[in-house]
Design an enzyme around this catalytic site. Structure first.
Site, PDB file in Angstrom:
ATOM      1  N   ASP A  11       0.843  -1.193   0.000  1.00 28.37           N
ATOM      2  CA  ASP A  11       0.000   0.000   0.000  1.00 28.37           C
ATOM      3  C   ASP A  11       0.882   1.249   0.000  1.00 28.37           C
ATOM      4  O   ASP A  11       1.645   1.481   0.929  1.00 28.37           O
ATOM      5  CB  ASP A  11      -0.903  -0.020   1.239  1.00 28.37           C
ATOM      6  N   ASP A 101      -3.463   2.447  -5.817  1.00 25.97           N
ATOM      7  CA  ASP A 101      -2.259   2.522  -4.978  1.00 25.97           C
ATOM      8  C   ASP A 101      -2.069   1.340  -4.045  1.00 25.97           C
ATOM      9  O   ASP A 101      -1.271   1.415  -3.108  1.00 25.97           O
ATOM     10  CB  ASP A 101      -2.277   3.810  -4.160  1.00 25.97           C
ATOM     11  N   GLU A 102      -2.758   0.234  -4.270  1.00 26.07           N
ATOM     12  CA  GLU A 102      -2.550  -0.928  -3.403  1.00 26.07           C
ATOM     13  C   GLU A 102      -2.874  -2.225  -4.133  1.00 26.07           C
ATOM     14  O   GLU A 102      -3.650  -2.248  -5.088  1.00 26.07           O
ATOM     15  CB  GLU A 102      -3.385  -0.826  -2.119  1.00 26.07           C
TER      16      GLU A 102
END
Length: 396
Positions: A11, A101-102
């Site tokens: 993350d 984003d993860e």
């Protein structure tokens, strides 16, 4: 034999703000807020003052007067995300993207090639920093759920491994809000019963949790309190929905302004739908209000479609039903999603049977925009409007 789980949850830390600090050295180590009307992201220096994502810009600046406010650069964030996911793909072929984003990574089969999961996670963090210039936190555990919890505890810029024999020892002291599915309402119900930690929840038993919270939520939280999560990392899944949303800021918006924003969303999504040769059955309106509460409205069409007109009509109907709520709470963000997607050649044709016609206006507009750019032609209601910041619509 390693006692470490095979699942990594990676993350990126304060993703938008981190990209801004990476690209502008003057911003490093300083409180940064991305977005003016509504906070889209805040650096950890700004978060230390209480600034949070989705907070109104005015409130954020009052909490942190020294904050540097920058406009969002969605193209830069998209390029950074692609670069990070390339690092993920070079680490293991088993990558399940969760948002921009993860992601979850399964490294269980790499022990003899690349070492233990913790060693792989450490190298992953090093590679992302060196190749993309961004900090990333990684949680390592036996299940997807626990790996995500571990990364949340390890933030910012950390690495946390939860061994098999320490799972409940790690999990049970955590607050109940760490469990997926525990929002403000559920947390309040639990706290009224004296349940503030995951370990206290486990002591209630499944039946009591079901009576307290309902069958679905109670059974779900009981399973998570025992780290019971059988889901595997899934790759290659086609998207189940597409969407976009726009931050509106704290200024009240007229019905005409909201309608114009909704038309922009519908136009963009319908074009993306046709470009992907997909059709949708359900239109979903997503809203966030000035008091930070959220609401959704959805409508399932009688027939799957990719036509802008049908999508606009459904979206306008949903907005009309939400008008009392908007007037009461004030709208700060509006989003539109198209779900129940399928291939455009899978439509069940209505009588009389024949080839599915494509809307002539849609086709013409797509051709013009493909050739001359997305802004080459627009609706009359959009003339003279100032461009508002766009926010990618991420999975819930």
């Amino acid at each position: 034999m390693t006692t470490e789980g095979p699942i990594l949850h990676a993350d990126l830390d304060s993703f938008y703000a981190s990209v801004e600090q990476r690209d502008d050295p003057k911003l490093r180590g300083r409180p940064v807020i991305v977005g003016g009307g509504v906070v889209l992201a805040a650096s950890y220096e700004a978060k230390a003052y209480g600034v949070r994502t989705a907070m109104g810009g005015g409130q954020a600046r009052r909490l942190c007067p020294a904050a540097i406010v920058v406009p969002p650069r969605m193209r830069a964030y998209s390029e950074a995300s692609k670069a990070v996911f390339e690092v993920f793909g070079n680490t293991t072929p088993l990558v399940e993207g969760i948002s921009i984003d993860e992601a979850f990574l399964d490294v269980g089969g790499l022990l003899k090639i690349a070492g233990t999961p913790s060693r792989i996670a450490a190298k992953l963090r090093k590679d992302v920093l060196e190749q993309v210039g961004l900090p990333i936190t990684v949680g390592v555990a036996r299940t997807k759920f626990l790996a995500k919890v571990a990364s949340g505890v390890a933030k910012p810029d950390g690495l946390l491994v939860v061994p098999h024999d320490k799972e409940l020892e790690f999990l049970h002291p955590l607050p109940v809000e760490r469990l997926w599915g525990v929002g403000k309402v559920t947390a309040q119900k639990l706290r009224e019963r004296g349940v503030t930690t995951v370990g206290q929840m486990e002591g209630f038993g499944e039946k009591e949790l079901v009576r307290m919270l309902g069958r679905g939520v109670g059974a779900h939280l009981h399973a998570l309190s025992h780290n019971d999560d059988p889901r595997r990392v899934q790759t290659g899944r086609r998207r189940r929905s597409i969407g976009a949303q726009r931050a509106l800021g704290s200024r009240p918006r007229s019905p005409a302004e909201l309608d114009a924003t909704l038309l922009t969303l519908a136009d963009r999504l319908a074009r993306r739908l046709r470009a992907a040769q997909r059709v949708c059955r359900t239109v979903v309106l997503r809203m966030r209000f000035a008091d930070f509460t959220k609401a959704t409205r959805s409508h399932t069409l009688l027939e799957a479609t990719e036509q802008t007109g049908a999508i606009v009509a459904a979206a306008r109907g949903l907005l009309a039903t939400a008008r009392p709520l908007i007037d009461e709470r004030g709208l700060t963000l509006i989003g539109l999603a198209l779900t129940n997607l399928s291939k455009d050649d899978s439509i069940q044709l209505a009588l009389p049977f024949g080839a599915k016609p494509r809307d002539a206006l849609d086709s013409t507009l797509d051709t013009v925009r493909d050739r001359f750019g997305a802004k080459s032609i627009t609706r009359a209601v959009h003339l003279g409007q100032v461009e508002e910041p766009w926010v990618p619509l991420l999975p819930d």
